[in-house]
Design a protein around this motif. Structure first.
Motif, PDB file in Angstrom:
ATOM      1  N   VAL A 144       0.829  -1.198   0.000  1.00  0.00           N
ATOM      2  CA  VAL A 144       0.000   0.000   0.000  1.00  0.00           C
ATOM      3  C   VAL A 144       0.874   1.263   0.000  1.00  0.00           C
ATOM      4  O   VAL A 144       0.572   2.234  -0.684  1.00  0.00           O
ATOM      5  N   TRP A 145       1.983   1.242   0.747  1.00  0.00           N
ATOM      6  CA  TRP A 145       2.893   2.386   0.743  1.00  0.00           C
ATOM      7  C   TRP A 145       3.575   2.515  -0.621  1.00  0.00           C
ATOM      8  O   TRP A 145       3.705   3.621  -1.150  1.00  0.00           O
ATOM      9  N   GLN A 146       3.992   1.391  -1.194  1.00  0.00           N
ATOM     10  CA  GLN A 146       4.649   1.411  -2.502  1.00  0.00           C
ATOM     11  C   GLN A 146       3.721   1.991  -3.572  1.00  0.00           C
ATOM     12  O   GLN A 146       4.149   2.818  -4.388  1.00  0.00           O
ATOM     13  N   LYS A 147       2.450   1.562  -3.558  1.00  0.00           N
ATOM     14  CA  LYS A 147       1.468   2.086  -4.529  1.00  0.00           C
ATOM     15  C   LYS A 147       1.220   3.566  -4.290  1.00  0.00           C
ATOM     16  O   LYS A 147       1.061   4.345  -5.237  1.00  0.00           O
ATOM     17  N   ALA A 148       1.170   3.970  -3.023  1.00  0.00           N
ATOM     18  CA  ALA A 148       0.959   5.386  -2.705  1.00  0.00           C
ATOM     19  C   ALA A 148       2.143   6.226  -3.192  1.00  0.00           C
ATOM     20  O   ALA A 148       1.957   7.360  -3.654  1.00  0.00           O
ATOM     21  N   MET A 149       3.343   5.674  -3.117  1.00  0.00           N
ATOM     22  CA  MET A 149       4.516   6.380  -3.651  1.00  0.00           C
ATOM     23  C   MET A 149       4.424   6.503  -5.170  1.00  0.00           C
ATOM     24  O   MET A 149       4.750   7.558  -5.731  1.00  0.00           O
ATOM     25  N   ASP A 150       3.956   5.436  -5.833  1.00  0.00           N
ATOM     26  CA  ASP A 150       3.733   5.502  -7.288  1.00  0.00           C
ATOM     27  C   ASP A 150       2.728   6.600  -7.617  1.00  0.00           C
ATOM     28  O   ASP A 150       2.906   7.347  -8.582  1.00  0.00           O
ATOM     29  N   LEU A 151       1.683   6.685  -6.812  1.00  0.00           N
ATOM     30  CA  LEU A 151       0.663   7.717  -7.014  1.00  0.00           C
ATOM     31  C   LEU A 151       1.272   9.112  -6.880  1.00  0.00           C
ATOM     32  O   LEU A 151       0.987  10.000  -7.689  1.00  0.00           O
ATOM     33  N   THR A 152       2.123   9.296  -5.891  1.00  0.00           N
ATOM     34  CA  THR A 152       2.783  10.594  -5.705  1.00  0.00           C
ATOM     35  C   THR A 152       3.621  10.944  -6.926  1.00  0.00           C
ATOM     36  O   THR A 152       3.558  12.075  -7.427  1.00  0.00           O
ATOM     37  N   ASP A 153       4.383   9.984  -7.423  1.00  0.00           N
ATOM     38  CA  ASP A 153       5.181  10.220  -8.636  1.00  0.00           C
ATOM     39  C   ASP A 153       4.280  10.627  -9.805  1.00  0.00           C
ATOM     40  O   ASP A 153       4.595  11.580 -10.541  1.00  0.00           O
ATOM     41  N   SER A 179      -4.399   9.122   6.133  1.00  0.00           N
ATOM     42  CA  SER A 179      -3.964   8.862   4.766  1.00  0.00           C
ATOM     43  C   SER A 179      -5.164   8.799   3.817  1.00  0.00           C
ATOM     44  O   SER A 179      -5.129   9.365   2.715  1.00  0.00           O
ATOM     45  N   ILE A 180      -6.220   8.138   4.248  1.00  0.00           N
ATOM     46  CA  ILE A 180      -7.446   8.072   3.446  1.00  0.00           C
ATOM     47  C   ILE A 180      -8.010   9.477   3.234  1.00  0.00           C
ATOM     48  O   ILE A 180      -8.391   9.845   2.111  1.00  0.00           O
ATOM     49  N   SER A 181      -8.032  10.264   4.307  1.00  0.00           N
ATOM     50  CA  SER A 181      -8.536  11.636   4.191  1.00  0.00           C
ATOM     51  C   SER A 181      -7.724  12.444   3.183  1.00  0.00           C
ATOM     52  O   SER A 181      -8.280  13.180   2.369  1.00  0.00           O
ATOM     53  N   SER A 182      -6.419  12.292   3.232  1.00  0.00           N
ATOM     54  CA  SER A 182      -5.553  12.984   2.266  1.00  0.00           C
ATOM     55  C   SER A 182      -5.846  12.520   0.849  1.00  0.00           C
ATOM     56  O   SER A 182      -5.800  13.313  -0.094  1.00  0.00           O
ATOM     57  N   SER A 183      -6.154  11.237   0.699  1.00  0.00           N
ATOM     58  CA  SER A 183      -6.464  10.720  -0.647  1.00  0.00           C
ATOM     59  C   SER A 183      -7.757  11.331  -1.180  1.00  0.00           C
ATOM     60  O   SER A 183      -7.872  11.593  -2.376  1.00  0.00           O
ATOM     61  N   LEU A 237      -4.423  12.375 -16.182  1.00  0.00           N
ATOM     62  CA  LEU A 237      -5.378  12.572 -15.099  1.00  0.00           C
ATOM     63  C   LEU A 237      -6.172  11.290 -14.842  1.00  0.00           C
ATOM     64  O   LEU A 237      -6.337  10.866 -13.687  1.00  0.00           O
ATOM     65  N   GLU A 238      -6.626  10.659 -15.905  1.00  0.00           N
ATOM     66  CA  GLU A 238      -7.396   9.423 -15.765  1.00  0.00           C
ATOM     67  C   GLU A 238      -6.560   8.323 -15.111  1.00  0.00           C
ATOM     68  O   GLU A 238      -7.045   7.590 -14.241  1.00  0.00           O
ATOM     69  N   VAL A 239      -5.296   8.231 -15.497  1.00  0.00           N
ATOM     70  CA  VAL A 239      -4.409   7.234 -14.898  1.00  0.00           C
ATOM     71  C   VAL A 239      -4.218   7.529 -13.404  1.00  0.00           C
ATOM     72  O   VAL A 239      -4.244   6.607 -12.567  1.00  0.00           O
ATOM     73  N   GLN A 267      -7.380   6.533 -11.553  1.00  0.00           N
ATOM     74  CA  GLN A 267      -7.497   5.075 -11.435  1.00  0.00           C
ATOM     75  C   GLN A 267      -6.586   4.530 -10.341  1.00  0.00           C
ATOM     76  O   GLN A 267      -6.997   3.707  -9.528  1.00  0.00           O
ATOM     77  N   LEU A 268      -5.340   4.992 -10.331  1.00  0.00           N
ATOM     78  CA  LEU A 268      -4.404   4.529  -9.307  1.00  0.00           C
ATOM     79  C   LEU A 268      -4.852   5.015  -7.930  1.00  0.00           C
ATOM     80  O   LEU A 268      -4.768   4.277  -6.945  1.00  0.00           O
ATOM     81  N   LEU A 269      -5.355   6.224  -7.863  1.00  0.00           N
ATOM     82  CA  LEU A 269      -5.855   6.760  -6.601  1.00  0.00           C
ATOM     83  C   LEU A 269      -6.975   5.887  -6.051  1.00  0.00           C
ATOM     84  O   LEU A 269      -6.993   5.553  -4.861  1.00  0.00           O
ATOM     85  N   SER A 270      -7.882   5.482  -6.901  1.00  0.00           N
ATOM     86  CA  SER A 270      -8.974   4.611  -6.483  1.00  0.00           C
ATOM     87  C   SER A 270      -8.438   3.284  -5.936  1.00  0.00           C
ATOM     88  O   SER A 270      -8.910   2.780  -4.908  1.00  0.00           O
ATOM     89  N   GLU A 271      -7.443   2.737  -6.602  1.00  0.00           N
ATOM     90  CA  GLU A 271      -6.823   1.489  -6.146  1.00  0.00           C
ATOM     91  C   GLU A 271      -6.160   1.684  -4.787  1.00  0.00           C
ATOM     92  O   GLU A 271      -6.302   0.845  -3.881  1.00  0.00           O
TER      93      GLU A 271
END
Length: 123
Positions: free
Chosen positions: A10-19, A70-74, A95-97, A100-104
């Motif tokens: 979950v942290w790794q995906k959140a880092m991908d989202l930040t990038d 973290s959820i609130s920030s999302s 934006l769409e990508v 989508q990643l944000l939802s995941e």
């Protein structure tokens, strides 16, 4: 119970989202630099940051509190991205990508938080 946040998917995906959101912001109007862009960057950084901070807490209950932040920030990030969508800012494809990643990531945080809280009850 402490967790090595770097090993959490979950942290790794959140880092991908930040990038991804930082890359998306490169295409936004310059006049949004000190408004929307800064808000997007701060909220996107907050998602993995709170996961990491919570992972160092002594109890799962405390960790779950940071996962809630973290959820609130999302949700804040999602709102900002939807503002970009409404205003036709940036690459709609990027934006769409991001959305989508944000939802995941949101689903992963919710599930992980539930898991953490269940383990807290079982302890």
């Amino acid at each position: 119970m402490r967790h090595n946040f770097k090993n959490l998917k979950v942290w790794q995906k959140a880092m991908d989202l930040t990038d991804m959101t930082f890359d998306f912001c490169k295409d936004l109007p310059v006049n949004e630099r000190y408004n929307l862009i800064d808000q997007i960057n701060r909220s996107s950084c907050s998602v993995p940051s709170n996961i990491a901070e919570g992972s160092g807490k002594n109890t799962n209950k405390h960790f779950a509190e940071f996962l809630a932040v973290s959820i609130s920030s999302s949700f804040e990030l999602e709102t900002q991205l939807l503002i970009c969508e409404r205003r036709s800012y940036g690459s709609q494809e990027k934006l769409e990508v991001c959305l989508q990643l944000l939802s995941e990531v949101q689903r992963m945080i919710f599930s992980f938080r539930e898991y953490i809280l269940e383990n807290e009850k079982a302890s």
